[in-house]
Design a protein around this motif. Structure first.
Motif, PDB file in Angstrom:
ATOM      1  N   ASP A 188      -2.990  -7.157  15.435  1.00  0.00           N
ATOM      2  CA  ASP A 188      -3.320  -6.809  14.051  1.00  0.00           C
ATOM      3  C   ASP A 188      -3.576  -8.074  13.237  1.00  0.00           C
ATOM      4  O   ASP A 188      -2.655  -8.750  12.808  1.00  0.00           O
ATOM      5  CB  ASP A 188      -2.136  -6.016  13.463  1.00  0.00           C
ATOM      6  N   GLN A 207       0.612   9.851   7.173  1.00  0.00           N
ATOM      7  CA  GLN A 207       1.777   9.012   7.492  1.00  0.00           C
ATOM      8  C   GLN A 207       3.044   9.633   6.906  1.00  0.00           C
ATOM      9  O   GLN A 207       4.087   9.677   7.554  1.00  0.00           O
ATOM     10  CB  GLN A 207       1.584   7.592   6.926  1.00  0.00           C
ATOM     11  N   GLY A 209      -2.065   3.354  11.279  1.00  0.00           N
ATOM     12  CA  GLY A 209      -0.801   3.035  10.615  1.00  0.00           C
ATOM     13  C   GLY A 209       0.429   3.642  11.261  1.00  0.00           C
ATOM     14  O   GLY A 209       1.377   4.025  10.584  1.00  0.00           O
ATOM     15  N   LYS A 210       0.437   3.664  12.584  1.00  0.00           N
ATOM     16  CA  LYS A 210       1.587   4.202  13.301  1.00  0.00           C
ATOM     17  C   LYS A 210       2.801   3.281  13.189  1.00  0.00           C
ATOM     18  O   LYS A 210       3.929   3.735  13.054  1.00  0.00           O
ATOM     19  CB  LYS A 210       1.246   4.381  14.788  1.00  0.00           C
ATOM     20  N   THR A 211       2.516   1.966  13.271  1.00  0.00           N
ATOM     21  CA  THR A 211       3.623   1.009  13.309  1.00  0.00           C
ATOM     22  C   THR A 211       4.474   1.112  12.037  1.00  0.00           C
ATOM     23  O   THR A 211       5.699   1.018  12.097  1.00  0.00           O
ATOM     24  CB  THR A 211       3.081  -0.422  13.448  1.00  0.00           C
ATOM     25  N   PHE A 271       0.852  -1.199   0.000  1.00  0.00           N
ATOM     26  CA  PHE A 271       0.000   0.000   0.000  1.00  0.00           C
ATOM     27  C   PHE A 271       0.876   1.234   0.000  1.00  0.00           C
ATOM     28  O   PHE A 271       2.065   1.169   0.305  1.00  0.00           O
ATOM     29  CB  PHE A 271      -0.932   0.010   1.209  1.00  0.00           C
ATOM     30  N   GLU A 272       0.274   2.337  -0.373  1.00  0.00           N
ATOM     31  CA  GLU A 272       0.947   3.635  -0.316  1.00  0.00           C
ATOM     32  C   GLU A 272       0.715   4.238   1.061  1.00  0.00           C
ATOM     33  O   GLU A 272      -0.364   4.056   1.624  1.00  0.00           O
ATOM     34  CB  GLU A 272       0.326   4.591  -1.336  1.00  0.00           C
ATOM     35  N   ARG A 332      -9.473  -3.632  17.002  1.00  0.00           N
ATOM     36  CA  ARG A 332      -8.871  -4.893  16.536  1.00  0.00           C
ATOM     37  C   ARG A 332      -9.550  -5.387  15.269  1.00  0.00           C
ATOM     38  O   ARG A 332      -9.016  -6.257  14.591  1.00  0.00           O
ATOM     39  CB  ARG A 332      -8.964  -5.999  17.606  1.00  0.00           C
ATOM     40  N   ARG A 355      -9.669  -3.694  10.206  1.00  0.00           N
ATOM     41  CA  ARG A 355      -8.312  -3.387   9.766  1.00  0.00           C
ATOM     42  C   ARG A 355      -8.058  -3.886   8.348  1.00  0.00           C
ATOM     43  O   ARG A 355      -7.020  -3.621   7.778  1.00  0.00           O
ATOM     44  CB  ARG A 355      -7.298  -3.994  10.744  1.00  0.00           C
ATOM     45  N   GLY A 394      -5.442   1.680  14.308  1.00  0.00           N
ATOM     46  CA  GLY A 394      -5.393   1.267  12.908  1.00  0.00           C
ATOM     47  C   GLY A 394      -4.992   2.349  11.927  1.00  0.00           C
ATOM     48  O   GLY A 394      -5.101   2.176  10.715  1.00  0.00           O
ATOM     49  N   GLY A 442      -2.910  -3.059  19.931  1.00  0.00           N
ATOM     50  CA  GLY A 442      -1.981  -3.373  18.848  1.00  0.00           C
ATOM     51  C   GLY A 442      -2.198  -4.634  18.053  1.00  0.00           C
ATOM     52  O   GLY A 442      -1.671  -4.759  16.961  1.00  0.00           O
ATOM     53  N   ARG A 455     -10.834   2.110   4.470  1.00  0.00           N
ATOM     54  CA  ARG A 455     -11.251   1.669   5.807  1.00  0.00           C
ATOM     55  C   ARG A 455     -12.746   1.896   5.968  1.00  0.00           C
ATOM     56  O   ARG A 455     -13.263   2.940   5.585  1.00  0.00           O
ATOM     57  CB  ARG A 455     -10.529   2.477   6.891  1.00  0.00           C
TER      58      ARG A 455
HETATM   59  N1  LIG Z   1      -1.357   3.551   4.238  1.00  0.00           N
HETATM   60  C1  LIG Z   1      -1.907   2.368   4.458  1.00  0.00           C
HETATM   61  N2  LIG Z   1      -2.777   1.827   3.568  1.00  0.00           N
HETATM   62  C2  LIG Z   1      -3.348   0.649   3.792  1.00  0.00           C
HETATM   63  N3  LIG Z   1      -3.120  -0.120   4.872  1.00  0.00           N
HETATM   64  C3  LIG Z   1      -2.271   0.344   5.789  1.00  0.00           C
HETATM   65  C4  LIG Z   1      -1.634   1.608   5.646  1.00  0.00           C
HETATM   66  N4  LIG Z   1      -0.846   1.816   6.719  1.00  0.00           N
HETATM   67  C5  LIG Z   1      -0.993   0.741   7.508  1.00  0.00           C
HETATM   68  N5  LIG Z   1      -1.831  -0.158   6.959  1.00  0.00           N
HETATM   69  C6  LIG Z   1      -2.267  -1.438   7.512  1.00  0.00           C
HETATM   70  O1  LIG Z   1      -3.254  -1.121   8.484  1.00  0.00           O
HETATM   71  C7  LIG Z   1      -3.132  -1.957   9.625  1.00  0.00           C
HETATM   72  C8  LIG Z   1      -2.908  -1.090  10.825  1.00  0.00           C
HETATM   73  O2  LIG Z   1      -1.637  -0.484  10.761  1.00  0.00           O
HETATM   74  P1  LIG Z   1      -0.731  -0.369  12.047  1.00  0.00           P
HETATM   75  O3  LIG Z   1      -0.671  -1.649  12.777  1.00  0.00           O
HETATM   76  O4  LIG Z   1       0.519   0.323  11.651  1.00  0.00           O
HETATM   77  O5  LIG Z   1      -1.651   0.647  12.822  1.00  0.00           O
HETATM   78  P2  LIG Z   1      -1.483   1.243  14.279  1.00  0.00           P
HETATM   79  O6  LIG Z   1      -1.784   2.686  14.172  1.00  0.00           O
HETATM   80  O7  LIG Z   1      -0.180   0.837  14.844  1.00  0.00           O
HETATM   81  O8  LIG Z   1      -2.697   0.526  14.970  1.00  0.00           O
HETATM   82  P3  LIG Z   1      -3.007   0.220  16.516  1.00  0.00           P
HETATM   83  O9  LIG Z   1      -2.935   1.497  17.248  1.00  0.00           O
HETATM   84  O10 LIG Z   1      -4.380  -0.308  16.446  1.00  0.00           O
HETATM   85  O11 LIG Z   1      -2.015  -0.758  16.928  1.00  0.00           O
HETATM   86  C9  LIG Z   1      -1.991  -2.896   9.343  1.00  0.00           C
HETATM   87  O12 LIG Z   1      -2.523  -4.098   8.877  1.00  0.00           O
HETATM   88  C10 LIG Z   1      -1.198  -2.177   8.279  1.00  0.00           C
HETATM   89  O13 LIG Z   1      -0.502  -3.061   7.452  1.00  0.00           O
END
Ligand SMILES: Nc1ncnc2c1ncn2[C@@H]1O[C@H](COP(=O)(O)OP(=O)(O)OP(=O)(O)O)[C@@H](O)[C@H]1O
Length: 674
Positions: A539, A259, A287-289, A253-254, A565, A568, A285, A537, A437
């Motif tokens: 996922d 982000q 996409g912080k990680t 994904f982009e 949870r 996603r 969700g 967290g 989403r």
């Molecule tokens: N730009 C994006 N486009 C599509 N999917 C994405 C994008 N960024 C992250 N994801 C996907 O979305 C899901 C959530 O991302 P991530 O785990 O980074 O979120 P998070 O903010 O850390 O969530 P949480 O706080 O719930 O742990 C993952 O499956 C990730 O691969």
């Protein structure tokens, strides 16, 4: 100021024992004593018995009509009974266990007595005698004193401190600010709070004291931020942006605009010698990680080691499994460090971390134990640790030569409240969810309707959905919690004989937990019954239904985390709250959950419903403790106070124009910021 920093033992009557008792309350200096504020007031307004309500606490004034009677009831129990003449009525007054009062109750004397009114017997249970005065109103301050100190002694000491030291009290707040917001001087605050003559005076003093407290707290944070900004002891990391782009290409994904923006902010911070101190905030969700992983990657390309710390082993495992292969493609090595390693494994891993064999280390709190040594630590990322206070964050940074620090949180803290918790940090917000989403449809059902929930689950399972069922009672007893998940687990096994049902809770061994999570990831498990170990967290994009049993037992931000949870992946997702709310507030919370998916809106509502204490949950430590202000109730004031403090520090970072404030900041070292 210096004079006020003298120890309380400069006061008459404070010997070593009393000094110790006072220090347990945090009162060490005269300053502490003067600013030790009461929790409430006893309203000593003289009342006419005709206007009194049953069981009301009040003051009656009259003349002692006959000699007082002392009765001994055995042991130390006594009664003193006296008759008080008010207008033409005599009111019997009884004091329990205060035999010495008999002497003061001379016939013919005019007295005011504070006590509890019994309307049926038209009598008073006396609490204390107040000398009759011409004024009809009096407020007595009531202090938090603990077991070993009496109100009377404390009040006496405060009185003494005021008499001797009030002339040395300086106004810490700039006079322009006091004028603008009609705030009292420090001397007036002290007198007005401890010994108010009227309610208005007490209120005015409290208002000023709150502002003062919020302003001084903000000032400390702003000053800390400035000093961090000037700190050149961090490491400037030479980032290779092309590599970072290549790393990101691995994802299917982009990045969202948010982000990309936040990653840019972080990468900029890494490149300057000032140690980064940044909070990455984004809803569940968002996409912080991914952003954090790219930042870690960048730090390693610059030749540094980097660590990612998460709150649970499950999460550490999950991140390790997802991220290690992505890093490995660039010949970067990743270690997992949790407390469930055997002693031998741990020793080997620690040795390899120390020599720099591992570029990336992922783990739990074990990462910051004493025995862990790093090699050229460049970046520390901490996930979901809103549990840390300012001081703990400072300590973390000191581990391994001032590395850059990135905190990640999904707790949607309203901006103004965030000031109090993260005021010394820079903030990056991911305020956009990945495209596609969907809103998680949220429903609330009473437990008597569980049959409907079961039908719904069956239907979803037919469509290959995976389901979480959170069945933990939030209870201090682990046993009850376990019994509750186990019962549900067994029940669901019977109800869904064709499906694979899994059970996950905190008391399983680490490898067992890991196995179950992996099975769920791979869709070898259809329904996962779990405690809140899955809260943060986790996922599993294919999971699309979250059922929360006894939902009334969870806070709103926790429910939002749980709901996060699911939803996603691309599947339409559902969150079903099974609950019999015991009161209006619980009902309100469930309703709000069904109305919005927006974490920030929820957080704001939660604060309105429950106040700040409950918002972060019981186990949260590191929250600033305010003496008199309440950052939620007084949030407007906090906002103003913070802005004013920020301007003051911006215009005069060394506080050259405000020597008293400068001195104050020196006194309040970082060690007692929390
Ligand atoms: N730009 C994006 N486009 C599509 N999917 C994405 C994008 N960024 C992250 N994801 C996907 O979305 C899901 C959530 O991302 P991530 O785990 O980074 O979120 P998070 O903010 O850390 O969530 P949480 O706080 O719930 O742990 C993952 O499956 C990730 O691969």
């Amino acid at each position: 100021m210096q004079k006020l920093l003298q120890s309380v033992n400069y006061l008459n009557g404070v010997g070593p024992k009393l000094q110790r008792t006072l220090s347990e309350l945090g009162i060490i200096t005269i300053y502490d004593l003067l600013y030790y504020f009461p929790r409430r007031y006893e309203d000593l307004v003289v009342k006419d018995p005709q206007d009194a309500n049953d069981q009301e606490k009040l003051v009656l004034r009259g003349i002692i009509a006959a000699p007082a009677l002392l009765k001994r009831l055995g042991g130390k129990r006594t009664l003193v009974i006296v008759r008080l003449l008010i207008d033409n009525e005599t009111i019997p007054v009884t004091f329990f266990n205060q035999p010495w009062l008999k002497k003061q109750l001379e016939t013919g004397r005019e007295l005011a007595i504070y006590g509890r009114w019994d309307a049926t017997k038209r009598s008073l249970i006396g609490i204390k005698i107040i000398q009759a005065s011409s004024s009809t109103e009096r407020l007595d301050a009531i202090y938090p004193t603990g077991k070993h100190l009496s109100q009377k002694i404390l009040v006496k000491l405060i009185k003494q401190a005021i008499t001797q030291y009030l002339p040395f009290v300086h106004d810490l707040l700039p006079s322009s600010l006091r004028q603008e917001y009609h705030l009292l001087s420090d001397a007036d605050i002290i007198v007005g709070i401890h010994f108010p003559r009227t309610k208005q005076q007490a209120q005015a003093a409290r208002r000023s004291a709150k502002f003062r407290e919020l302003f001084l707290y903000s000032l400390r944070l702003c000053a800390l931020k400035v000093s961090q900004g000037q700190d050149k002891h961090g490491v400037a990391q030479a980032i290779n942006n092309d590599y970072v782009k290549q790393f990101l290409r691995q994802f299917d994904f982009e990045l969202t605009g948010a982000q990309r923006r936040t990653l840019k902010e972080i990468l900029q911070d890494l490149q300057v010698p000032r140690p980064m101190n940044r909070l990455l905030q984004g809803d569940v969700g968002s996409g912080k990680t991914v952003v954090a992983a790219a930042a870690m990657f960048a730090s390693v390309t610059a030749g540094f080691q980097t660590v990612l710390m998460v709150p649970t082993e499950i999460l550490a495992q999950q991140h390790y499994q997802k991220l290690a292969p992505l890093f490995a493609k660039f010949q970067m090595t990743t270690a997992l460090l949790t407390s469930s390693l055997t002693a031998k494994q741990k020793q080997e891993r620690l040795a390899a971390i120390k020599t720099g064999q591992f570029n990336i280390v992922i783990g739990t709190q074990a990462l910051f134990q004493k025995d862990v040594e790093y090699k050229r630590l460049g970046l520390v990322v901490i996930d979901e640790q809103h549990r840390f206070g300012v001081r703990q964050r400072q300590m973390l940074r000191q581990k391994g030569g001032e590395p850059d620090l990135l905190l990640m949180t999904a707790t949607p803290i309203p901006r103004t409240l965030a000031i109090t918790y993260y005021g010394e940090m820079d903030l990056s917000v991911i305020d956009e969810l990945p495209a596609g989403r969907q809103i998680v449809n949220t429903y609330w059902l009473r437990s008597s309707k569980f049959e409907q929930v079961r039908h719904f689950m069956a239907k979803q399972l037919q469509q290959q959905a995976q389901i979480f069922v959170v069945a933990a009672l939030v209870n201090d007893s682990d046993k009850i919690e376990l019994a509750s998940v186990q019962t549900i687990y067994q029940k669901l096994q019977q109800q869904f004989p064709q499906q694979k049902v899994g059970l996950l809770h905190g008391q399983l061994a680490a490898d067992k937990k890991d196995q179950i999570m992996q099975d769920f990831q791979k869709h070898k498990i259809d329904i996962l019954v779990a405690t809140t170990v899955i809260e943060v967290g986790v996922d599993v994009p294919n999971a699309s239904v979250m059922v929360v049993m006894n939902a009334e037992r969870f806070g709103l931000s926790q429910l939002h985390q749980l709901r996060g949870r699911v939803g996603r992946g691309l599947k339409q997702s559902y969150c079903i709250l099974v609950s019999d709310p015991p009161n209006q507030v619980a009902l309100q919370r469930l309703k709000i959950m069904t109305q919005t998916n927006d974490g920030f809106k929820l957080a704001q509502k939660d604060l309105e419903l429950r106040g700040s204490g409950d918002f972060f949950g019981k186990e949260q430590s590191g929250m600033p403790q305010f003496e008199i202000a309440d950052p939620v109730a007084d949030v407007k004031m906090l906002d103003i106070a913070y802005q004013k403090a920020r301007y003051l520090i911006r215009d005069d970072p060394q506080l050259a124009q405000h020597p008293d404030l400068q001195e104050y900041l020196q006194m309040k070292t970082i060690n007692n910021l929390d």
